[in-house]
Design a protein around this motif. Structure first.
Motif, PDB file in Angstrom:
ATOM      1  N   SER A   1      46.407 -41.574  65.693  1.00 39.19           N
ATOM      2  CA  SER A   1      45.111 -40.710  64.785  1.00 39.19           C
ATOM      3  C   SER A   1      44.211 -41.069  64.941  1.00 39.19           C
ATOM      4  CB  SER A   1      46.074 -40.460  63.407  1.00 39.19           C
ATOM      5  OG  SER A   1      46.511 -40.026  62.384  1.00 39.19           O
ATOM      6  N   ILE A   2      44.494 -42.546  65.386  1.00 34.68           N
ATOM      7  CA  ILE A   2      43.383 -43.056  65.855  1.00 34.68           C
ATOM      8  C   ILE A   2      43.001 -42.720  67.010  1.00 34.68           C
ATOM      9  CG2 ILE A   2      41.947 -45.625  66.540  1.00 34.68           C
ATOM     10  CD1 ILE A   2      43.332 -47.090  63.925  1.00 34.68           C
TER      11      ILE A   2
ATOM     12  N   THR B   1      42.120 -39.578  67.519  1.00 39.77           N
ATOM     13  CA  THR B   1      40.499 -38.975  66.811  1.00 39.77           C
ATOM     14  C   THR B   1      38.732 -39.739  67.512  1.00 39.77           C
ATOM     15  OG1 THR B   1      40.669 -39.725  64.121  1.00 39.77           O
ATOM     16  CG2 THR B   1      38.384 -39.739  65.209  1.00 39.77           C
ATOM     17  N   GLN B   2      39.198 -40.384  69.102  1.00 40.47           N
ATOM     18  CA  GLN B   2      38.665 -41.045  69.605  1.00 40.47           C
ATOM     19  C   GLN B   2      38.717 -40.047  71.345  1.00 40.47           C
ATOM     20  OE1 GLN B   2      40.685 -45.380  70.510  1.00 40.47           O
ATOM     21  NE2 GLN B   2      39.416 -45.662  68.868  1.00 40.47           N
TER      22      GLN B   2
END
Length: 202
Positions: free
Chosen positions: A195-196, A199-200
């Motif tokens: 998820s990170i 998002t990035q």
């Protein structure tokens, strides 16, 4: 499944899967135009590199293996919980004769793979819940393996994971074993890492 695979034509989503699987590993991983996780397309890329994209019947039959093994694991799960071979066999036969069985078993999408890992994960959850004593290290290892696989295969697998983990949490919260609750939820870390990344990238 062979008869169905030899007659069906490639359709839209399947064509998209094959096109995406032909791209580089990095392009697949960073492709966010698809609403599915990239894991299945990694597997499809390996299959295509070994057997070729034109061997469509084989690709479909390979998917049916995942689906068939998933059905057998489902049979084992029902037998574990019910201790009734008659009920287990009845559910298995009912599943096989569903009209949509051949379609999803041979579809060149992630459905068969997701079904396999979901059934395997549910079986591992059932093993832990059914035991009166604490799970062994091997049982926890298999739980962590299957939960990681079901989470990474596709988004619906996340829902399957949380249902199973909640059942385990309910059992061990009554036994006041908080370390087991942590183990049951630890695969969420994989989802958080991905998820990170998403998002990035966005």
């Amino acid at each position: 499944c062979f008869n169905y695979s030899s007659k069906i034509n490639l359709w839209g989503d399947e064509a998209f899967s094959l096109q995406l699987a032909e791209k580089s590993w990095n392009q697949i991983f960073n492709n966010f135009s698809d609403i599915h996780l990239p894991t299945y397309h990694f597997l499809l890329k390996i299959l295509i590199s070994v057997f070729g994209e034109s061997n469509e019947i084989f690709l479909r039959l390979f998917h049916s293996i995942f689906f068939s093994v998933g059905l057998f694991i489902g049979y084992k799960t029902i037998f574990l919980l019910s201790r009734s071979p008659q009920k287990s066999l009845l559910v298995l036969l009912f599943s096989i004769f569903l009209p949509s069985f051949a379609f999803y078993a041979t579809n060149l999408r992630m459905y068969a793979v997701l079904f396999f890992f979901s059934m395997w994960y549910i079986f591992r959850v059932a093993v832990i819940i059914a035991k009166k004593e604490s799970p062994t290290k091997q049982e926890w290892a298999l739980y962590l393996l299957t939960s990681s696989c079901v989470i990474l295969t596709d988004y619906p697998g996340i829902a399957v994971f949380f249902v199973g983990s909640i059942l385990i949490i309910l059992k061990f919260s009554q036994l006041k074993k908080s370390n087991f609750i942590f183990l049951a939820l630890s695969p969420v870390a994989i989802l958080l890492i991905y998820s990170i990344h998403v998002t990035q990238a966005l």
